[in-house]
Motif scaffolding. Structure first.
Motif, mmCIF file in Angstrom:
data_model
loop_
_atom_site.group_PDB
_atom_site.id
_atom_site.type_symbol
_atom_site.label_atom_id
_atom_site.label_comp_id
_atom_site.label_asym_id
_atom_site.label_seq_id
_atom_site.Cartn_x
_atom_site.Cartn_y
_atom_site.Cartn_z
ATOM 1 N N GLN A 26 -20.619 -2.369 2.147
ATOM 2 C CA GLN A 26 -20.967 -1.845 0.821
ATOM 3 C C GLN A 26 -19.790 -1.103 0.193
ATOM 4 O O GLN A 26 -19.479 -1.280 -0.995
ATOM 5 C CB GLN A 26 -22.166 -0.896 0.937
ATOM 6 N N ARG A 27 -19.121 -0.264 0.965
ATOM 7 C CA ARG A 27 -18.020 0.535 0.421
ATOM 8 C C ARG A 27 -16.803 -0.325 0.082
ATOM 9 O O ARG A 27 -16.068 -0.015 -0.852
ATOM 10 C CB ARG A 27 -17.623 1.637 1.409
ATOM 11 N N ALA A 28 -16.590 -1.392 0.841
ATOM 12 C CA ALA A 28 -15.465 -2.271 0.544
ATOM 13 C C ALA A 28 -15.659 -2.952 -0.805
ATOM 14 O O ALA A 28 -14.701 -3.143 -1.565
ATOM 15 C CB ALA A 28 -15.309 -3.318 1.641
ATOM 16 N N ALA A 29 -16.903 -3.304 -1.129
ATOM 17 C CA ALA A 29 -17.176 -3.981 -2.400
ATOM 18 C C ALA A 29 -17.135 -3.021 -3.572
ATOM 19 O O ALA A 29 -16.594 -3.339 -4.638
ATOM 20 C CB ALA A 29 -18.534 -4.686 -2.338
ATOM 21 N N HIS A 30 -17.720 -1.837 -3.401
ATOM 22 C CA HIS A 30 -17.841 -0.889 -4.510
ATOM 23 C C HIS A 30 -17.461 0.523 -4.041
ATOM 24 O O HIS A 30 -18.333 1.354 -3.789
ATOM 25 C CB HIS A 30 -19.273 -0.900 -5.057
ATOM 26 N N PRO A 31 -16.165 0.778 -3.901
ATOM 27 C CA PRO A 31 -15.731 2.068 -3.355
ATOM 28 C C PRO A 31 -16.043 3.253 -4.239
ATOM 29 O O PRO A 31 -16.065 4.387 -3.753
ATOM 30 C CB PRO A 31 -14.211 1.880 -3.201
#
Length: 439
Positions: free
Chosen positions: A38-43
């Motif tokens: 999740q964080r890689a896509a939308h940091p």
């Protein structure tokens, strides 16, 4: 080098009722890896949404009025008098400049209902099975090759295989033969457009719109030709037979290509990774349709293929007690609503407020869901066909994708092992990642 994983921050919900200082619990591999994806896509947007997950409704600067309660989210989705997909901050801001005004993503009312009825036959069970199986004669195609390589003891990249399968379906929708070059070109084109979307921006920039239109025109050129030829063997040709205008047909093809491909490419590898991390792989691939369906539904709840949904406020009202005025943007944080019940557990009773919320609710419930489920079943069937003689797929190295709209794995290595032989060193290391320090 494998990316480090985020530490779990202290959550107020971890504190006891007596008011003692909260202590972070050790997160499971499934939770840690999903956080990484999740964080890689939308940091930026993902941490912002998760930071308000314990507040049912809250106004967040630059984002909008964020809803994190499933019951309230469903009320908003069903209240067509006060909330719309058309208006400031709604999906129309993102997609109308690219796709035009006549696609399901940016329509309301009678016209939306009429187009949805016209498209319905394309997503009947038989139609979607034929579309998914179009490049598979039992010997060739993406999924038979996946089965063959796994059964032969090879390590495969499941993310790449699923992307190729999704690309083959795109080719079927736009009227292209699913050659390797056509599949790669179709996937690249779709990802070029969806990768521009960011939650904290209400729309695409002028230059992004120009670029997206150019890419989409190239992608849908075969669909336009198939529509004009009226070939009923193609999806665009069938759209013409169903009475859709060329503009409606091209808009629908573009919408399904852009919104459907990343969903499938994202979900299946994440589902397999979660099953691996939680010990559910053998049951997921068992010859037990109800059990598989429960596991798939639970995987959809945990991964949340639509992490957020947007609505524009039509008239002054309130959302969960928070006043909103016409033109306000409402962000339904589906990722908060759906993940509130906890981690992956297909045996847990389903909360009616959460059920299928990731696909929407009411007249805007995802029309393409049958196609998505057919693609999921096709991949799982291919994995099950390889997992014979007591062997089970195990996950090796994996890497999260960056710059994507729907969180996903960029790569996810998979190979077969005997069920009782224990994890490989790589799999063991991957299953017990070392969290990075919280910043």
């Amino acid at each position: 080098m494998r990316a480090a994983l985020p530490a779990r921050r202290a959550d107020p919900a971890d504190a006891s009722a007596s008011g003692r200082k909260s202590v972070p619990r050790a997160a499971s591999p499934e939770v840690l890896w999903e956080e990484q994806v999740q964080r890689a896509a939308h940091p930026v947007a993902y941490p912002a949404l998760r930071s308000v997950r314990n507040r049912p409704v809250v106004r967040v600067p630059r984002i909008g009025v964020v809803v994190s309660d499933a019951g309230i989210a469903r009320e908003v989705l069903l209240d067509l008098d006060h909330f719309s997909k058309v208006g400031p901050g709604a999906p129309s801001d993102l997609w109308t400049p690219v796709l035009g005004p006549s696609v399901l993503l940016n329509m309301e009312g009678a016209e939306h209902a009429a187009l949805r009825r016209a498209l319905g036959p394309l997503f009947a069970p038989r139609a979607v099975r034929e579309l998914v199986a179009a490049d598979d004669d039992g010997r060739t195609g993406v999924l038979p090759e996946l089965t063959r390589r796994l059964a032969a003891g090879e390590t495969v990249d499941l993310a790449t295989a699923v992307a190729a399968q999704a690309g083959a379906v795109i080719c079927g929708m736009v009227g292209l033969p699913p050659t390797d070059d056509a599949v790669r070109s179709a996937m690249t084109a779709a990802q070029t457009i969806t990768g521009m979307v960011r939650l904290h921006r209400h729309g695409l920039t002028g230059s992004q719109v120009v670029r997206a239109r150019s890419v989409l025109d190239r992608l849908t050129a075969p669909a336009r030709a198939a529509y004009r030829a009226g070939d009923p063997a193609t999806v665009p040709g069938r759209m013409r037979d169903l009475g859709l205008s060329e503009r409606e047909a091209m808009g629908a093809v573009g919408a399904f290509v852009l919104t459907g491909t990343e969903t499938i490419q994202s979900f299946v590898p994440r589902l397999v990774a979660i099953a691996h991390d939680t010990g559910w792989t053998r049951r997921l691939l068992a010859d037990d349709a109800p059990l598989r369906r429960r596991a798939v539904e639970e995987g959809l709840r945990v991964t949340v293929p639509t992490p957020a949904m947007l609505r524009s406020v039509r008239t002054d009202t309130s959302v969960g007690g928070v006043p909103v005025t016409a033109g306000d943007r409402v962000v339904i944080a589906t990722v908060n609503c759906c993940r509130a019940p906890g981690g992956f557990d297909p045996d847990r009773p389903v909360d009616p407020a959460v059920r299928h919320l990731w696909f929407g609710a009411g007249p805007h419930f995802c029309l393409g869901m049958p196609l998505a489920m057919a693609q999921v079943d096709a991949v799982l069937d291919a994995l099950a066909a390889a997992a014979t003689d007591g062997r089970v797929p195990v996950v090796g190295r994996r890497r999260a994708a960056r710059g994507v709209l729907v969180p996903a794995y960029r790569s996810l290595e998979l190979r077969l092992r005997d069920a009782d032989s224990g994890p490989t060193p790589v799999a063991r290391a991957q299953a017990l990642p070392r969290p990075r320090a919280a910043s």
